[in-house]
Each structure stands twice: as structure tokens, then as C-alpha cells.
Scaffold this active site. Structure first.
Site, PDB file in Angstrom:
ATOM      1  N   VAL A 160       0.788  -1.096   0.040  1.00  0.00           N
ATOM      2  CA  VAL A 160      -0.486  -0.240   0.107  1.00  0.00           C
ATOM      3  C   VAL A 160       0.507   1.196   0.327  1.00  0.00           C
ATOM      4  CG1 VAL A 160      -1.845   1.796   1.251  1.00  0.00           C
ATOM      5  CG2 VAL A 160      -2.217  -1.044   0.894  1.00  0.00           C
ATOM      6  N   GLU A 161       1.870   1.401   0.757  1.00  0.00           N
ATOM      7  CA  GLU A 161       2.550   2.405   0.783  1.00  0.00           C
ATOM      8  C   GLU A 161       3.672   2.112  -0.654  1.00  0.00           C
ATOM      9  OE1 GLU A 161       3.399   4.398   2.661  1.00  0.00           O
ATOM     10  OE2 GLU A 161       2.767   4.238   5.096  1.00  0.00           O
ATOM     11  N   SER A 162       3.922   1.817  -1.830  1.00  0.00           N
ATOM     12  CA  SER A 162       5.084   1.918  -2.586  1.00  0.00           C
ATOM     13  C   SER A 162       4.740   0.646  -3.784  1.00  0.00           C
ATOM     14  CB  SER A 162       5.934   1.988  -1.874  1.00  0.00           C
ATOM     15  OG  SER A 162       6.640   0.332  -1.478  1.00  0.00           O
TER      16      SER A 162
END
Length: 339
Positions: A160-162
Site C-alpha cells: 500500500v505504501e509504495s
């Protein structure tokens, strides 16, 4: 040396070489905050040609999205959202089954999760691209998660972050698959200098990211959803939201808090990924088979080395070496190490 034996003993910045290499280009990208308004169609279009990718060869991206996959015969499920039994052979097992077996978050039904599930269900090109980028590192990350006794859902944080892009940068100067900003990176001993950025080093940043999440989990009384919210919004923002909820006589769990809009999407998106990867077939996804074996080896040197020479010695292209060692900024390791 095998990754599962040596990684806990070493510090950041070594060379990683592929046990089975991926022909990846260095993909310098700029990340964006989650958007709860995106439809499945807009997500598919963004995946095919993301607006935030720069200096990326379109032919390479097309090849990445169309990469051959050996589809794993799906486990057999008796499925209700969040509650399922599965029959998975003990061996051989791929990393997806290993992730599923380590689920420990308590299932919660919420319409904000449902909206994220609707956005990502059926988006096989997106999941295939993420899986191809994650493949060299998933075994190591799972080893570290399990060694610490943590839920395997935490492997979804860099998704989800990257989207597992080690060269992803946010507008807030966060970098790497775990998206550390410089100040937080320094707190967790991630070096940043002319030669090297530990935030982009997958090995170093994974140690730091999991340590950070452990501390947040402890600070918020064992509540993983609050820990995840604090990872995204900052500890102070979540503590302030908890105080407001208590002052208003509301139970201070995640779903009752008033938090930044990005965080209000971030946690449900992780839980949606958990649900989709728990039943990929039911969400119209065929995940590429990733064997549950080490995919990288670590080579530790006692002196500075030119990266082109290291690639030649490891029988890799320079792009392959950089894709496995994205923490390096220059043509060589730091003169004083680590190497």
C-alpha cells in the site's frame, strides 16, 4: 550465504544477488497518496500507464505487466469475507499460502473496506506488477516477520505504501518500499549520504519498518489498526484523535476516529488487500506463483567496490544489481562501508 540464516546477523547496505534473477529496469517514481474515489477502471488505467512514473521505458513497463506467470493451482476455500478455511499442502508451498497462514488481524466488516475491495478486485495486472517487484524480497520479509512473531498482514504495508517500488518518493520526501521520511529514517538508523540511502535498501528498511510498527503496536495498547494509522499519519495525530474520541464519550477504536483523509483510506486499503489475497480466486485474481524459497544471497565485502564490477562478478547486468540493491546512490559502495 542463505538469506534466512545471515540476514538477522548483518547490517544495512550489502550486495544482494539473485538466486533466480529478474530483468528489471531502475524505476524512479514519485508516489501518490491513496485515493478513495478511484474506480476500478481508473485504477486499471493508472496501472497500465501511471502518471507518476518518470524516466520509465514504456516498452519495459508493458513487458513487466505482461510478464509470464506460472499460475498456482488455487487452494480450496470455504469462503465468507474474512472467515475461511483452506486446504494447502505443507510442501511445496508458495509465499501467498505462507502469508495467508500467518494472518492474525481480527476480521472487521466495514463499508470502507468494501469500497477498497471493489476498487482492487479483478485488477490482475496491478497485482501481477506488484508481485514481480516484490518477488526477490518476499521470502526475506516473511522470515523477518515470523522471527519477530508478528502478523503476516504487515507484508501488505509496502504494497500500500509504495506498490513495492524501492525508488518510490512521496511529496513529503518519504522514500523506499516502507516510505520513510528522512527524520524517521534517522531515528531507526537508516543512513543517508552521498553514496547510500538506507530508506531504499530493502533489507535495512524492512528491519526499520518492522521495528517501528512493533513500537507503535506497543504504544497503542496492542491495537494493530491504530498502529497502522500512526505509521501513516504520525503518532501525534492518532493520539490526538484518541483524546478527542474519549472527550466525546466515543470508544477510541480506529473506525470512530477523525483522522487525515489519507489515513482514513490507508488502513481500510490494507485490510482490503488482506481480504483479496486471502481469497484471490474469489476476487478474480490469479496470483503468480512465487516459490517459498530464498530468492537472494548476500555477499559481504571488506572494502569499497565498483558496482559495475560487482555486477560482472555476480553475472548480473548493472540494472539487475541496482534493482536488488536500490539503496546505492552512486557508482560504488561507501569508502568506509558498509559494503
Amino acid at each position: 550465504m542463505q538469506a534466512n540464516r545471515m540476514l538477522p546477523m548483518l547490517c544495512a547496505g550489502w550486495f544482494l544477488t539473485a538466486c533466480s534473477t529478474l530483468d528489471l529496469q531502475r524505476d524512479w517514481v514519485r508516489g501518490t497518496a491513496p485515493d478513495d474515489t478511484k474506480t476500478a477502471a481508473s485504477l486499471e488505467a493508472e496501472t497500465a500507464h501511471p502518471a507518476w512514473i518518470t524516466e520509465l521505458d514504456p516498452d519495459w513497463l508493458h513487458a513487466l505487466l505482461e510478464t509470464r506467470v506460472e499460475v498456482l493451482t488455487p487452494p480450496q476455500y470455504d469462503y465468507e469475507p474474512g472467515h475461511y478455511s483452506r486446504t494447502v499442502p505443507d510442501y511445496p508451498m508458495d509465499v501467498w499460502a505462507r502469508i495467508q497462514r500467518g494472518y492474525r488481524f481480527e476480521y472487521t466488516h466495514h463499508d470502507r473496506i468494501d469500497r477498497q475491495v471493489a476498487i482492487f478486485s479483478g485488477q490482475e495486472p496491478y497485482f501481477r506488477a506488484v508481485a514481480n517487484r516484490a518477488e526477490p524480497f518476499l521470502y526475506f520479509i516473511l522470515e523477518e516477520i515470523e522471527a519477530r512473531g508478528l502478523p503476516t498482514e504487515l507484508v501488505l504495508v509496502p504494497v500500500v505504501e509504495s506498490a513495492f517500488r524501492p525508488f518510490a518518493y512521496s511529496h513529503g520526501r518519504a522514500a523506499g518500499i516502507w516510505q520513510f521520511i528522512p527524520s524517521t529514517g534517522r531515528i531507526f538508523d537508516l543512513e543517508m549520504n552521498y553514496w547510500y540511502d538506507g530508506r531504499r535498501d530493502v533489507i535495512a528498511a524492512t528491519h526499520a519498518g518492522l521495528t517501528y510498527l512493533e513500537r507503535l503496536h506497543q504504544r497503542f495498547g496492542g491495537d494493530w489498526l491504530l498502529a497502522l494509522a500512526a505509521y501513516n499519519a504520525g503518532t501525534g495525530n492518532v493520539q490526538a484523535a484518541v483524546r478527542r474520541a474519549r472527550a466525546e464519550g466515543v470508544e477510541p477504536h480506529f473506525w470512530n476516529l477523525r483522522l487525515p483523509s489519507e489515513t482514513m483510506v490507508y488502513v481500510p486499503r490494507i485490510l482490503a488487500m488482506r481480504e483479496i489475497l486471502g481469497d484471490p480466486e474469489g476476487h478474480h485474481i490469479a496470483l503468480p506463483h512465487i516459490p517459498n524459497v530464498p530468492h537472494i544471497d548476500i555477499v559481504e565485502l571488506d572494502h569499497q567496490i565498483d558496482l559495475a564490477l560487482a555486477a560482472e562478478m555476480a553475472d548480473l547486468t548493472i540494472d539487475q544489481l541496482y534493482s536488488l540493491n536500490p539503496g546505492y546512490n552512486s557508482w560504488a559502495t561507501h569508502p568506509q562501508g558498509p559494503h
